[in-house]
Design a protein around this motif. Sequence first.
Motif, PDB file in Angstrom:
ATOM      1  N   PRO A  82       3.319  -5.220 -10.432  1.00  0.00           N
ATOM      2  CA  PRO A  82       2.308  -5.254  -9.370  1.00  0.00           C
ATOM      3  C   PRO A  82       2.442  -4.132  -8.347  1.00  0.00           C
ATOM      4  N   ASP A  83       3.650  -3.797  -7.942  1.00  0.00           N
ATOM      5  CA  ASP A  83       3.824  -2.740  -6.937  1.00  0.00           C
ATOM      6  C   ASP A  83       3.353  -1.396  -7.479  1.00  0.00           C
ATOM      7  N   LEU A  84       3.682  -1.132  -8.734  1.00  0.00           N
ATOM      8  CA  LEU A  84       3.263   0.124  -9.350  1.00  0.00           C
ATOM      9  C   LEU A  84       1.748   0.161  -9.503  1.00  0.00           C
ATOM     10  N   LEU A  85       1.151  -0.931  -9.949  1.00  0.00           N
ATOM     11  CA  LEU A  85      -0.302  -0.966 -10.106  1.00  0.00           C
ATOM     12  C   LEU A  85      -0.996  -0.766  -8.763  1.00  0.00           C
ATOM     13  N   GLN A  86      -0.506  -1.404  -7.715  1.00  0.00           N
ATOM     14  CA  GLN A  86      -1.104  -1.224  -6.393  1.00  0.00           C
ATOM     15  C   GLN A  86      -0.989   0.235  -5.950  1.00  0.00           C
ATOM     16  N   ALA A  87       0.169   0.837  -6.176  1.00  0.00           N
ATOM     17  CA  ALA A  87       0.360   2.236  -5.782  1.00  0.00           C
ATOM     18  C   ALA A  87      -0.572   3.157  -6.555  1.00  0.00           C
ATOM     19  N   VAL A  88      -0.750   2.886  -7.848  1.00  0.00           N
ATOM     20  CA  VAL A  88      -1.609   3.743  -8.674  1.00  0.00           C
ATOM     21  C   VAL A  88      -3.078   3.584  -8.271  1.00  0.00           C
ATOM     22  N   LEU A  89      -3.527   2.360  -8.024  1.00  0.00           N
ATOM     23  CA  LEU A  89      -4.917   2.163  -7.605  1.00  0.00           C
ATOM     24  C   LEU A  89      -5.161   2.812  -6.238  1.00  0.00           C
ATOM     25  N   GLN A  90      -4.211   2.680  -5.324  1.00  0.00           N
ATOM     26  CA  GLN A  90      -4.381   3.317  -4.019  1.00  0.00           C
ATOM     27  C   GLN A  90      -4.356   4.836  -4.150  1.00  0.00           C
ATOM     28  N   ALA A  91      -3.523   5.354  -5.032  1.00  0.00           N
ATOM     29  CA  ALA A  91      -3.486   6.804  -5.264  1.00  0.00           C
ATOM     30  C   ALA A  91      -4.822   7.284  -5.825  1.00  0.00           C
ATOM     31  N   LEU A  92      -5.434   6.474  -6.666  1.00  0.00           N
ATOM     32  CA  LEU A  92      -6.750   6.802  -7.213  1.00  0.00           C
ATOM     33  C   LEU A  92      -7.783   6.882  -6.088  1.00  0.00           C
ATOM     34  N   VAL A  93      -7.751   5.938  -5.169  1.00  0.00           N
ATOM     35  CA  VAL A  93      -8.650   5.970  -4.011  1.00  0.00           C
ATOM     36  C   VAL A  93      -8.370   7.214  -3.167  1.00  0.00           C
ATOM     37  N   ASP A  94      -7.106   7.450  -2.868  1.00  0.00           N
ATOM     38  CA  ASP A  94      -6.736   8.586  -2.016  1.00  0.00           C
ATOM     39  C   ASP A  94      -7.162   9.917  -2.636  1.00  0.00           C
ATOM     40  N   ALA A  95      -6.937  10.061  -3.938  1.00  0.00           N
ATOM     41  CA  ALA A  95      -7.325  11.295  -4.621  1.00  0.00           C
ATOM     42  C   ALA A  95      -8.849  11.457  -4.626  1.00  0.00           C
TER      43      ALA A  95
END
Length: 190
Positions: free
Chosen positions: A150-163
Amino acid sequence: MPKIRAGTVREHRAQRLDQLVDAAEAIMAEHGVDGLTAGAVATRAGIARNSIYRYFDSIDELIELVVTREFPAWVSAVGAAVEAERTPQARAVAYVRTNLELAARGSHGRRAALSRGALSVAGRQRVKDLHGTLNAILATVIDDLEAAQPDLLQAVLQALVDAGIRRIDVGDEPPGVIDYACDAAGRLVD
């Protein structure tokens, strides 16, 4: 004694603060942060220079008000979009889509630049805390997905938003960025 041009003193104060923030935004758009002075804001808003300090304590606080102005509506819109979806997967995509749509409509790039360069330490902390409210929405979505990491998935989805937001801020066409990011989010959560 100034005339109250609203139903209550509280409404008058809120209207006046909005005028001051509007004036500050306009000045910074035209002249940058260096052009933002108490005198310039007062002149633009049509009030006495010493009166502006009834609404904020310093120019740094005014810059913080400019930067954080859209956050409550942004958080509300993201929360509503996420809640409107029926499945955790659709909620994850709604989180990505709504953040990017809001970035495409607003003045995120200018506000982000201000928060990086012109905010006080306290102002930067306030922006960080406000971003935390968005992260809490995403954390709830991730919990519902019952992901293996879950922590990795949250980080990846947020990184997608940020990018995606960075690409919109530098001038990429929003529909293409949004479609790409939503497709990627959908693949991540399936």
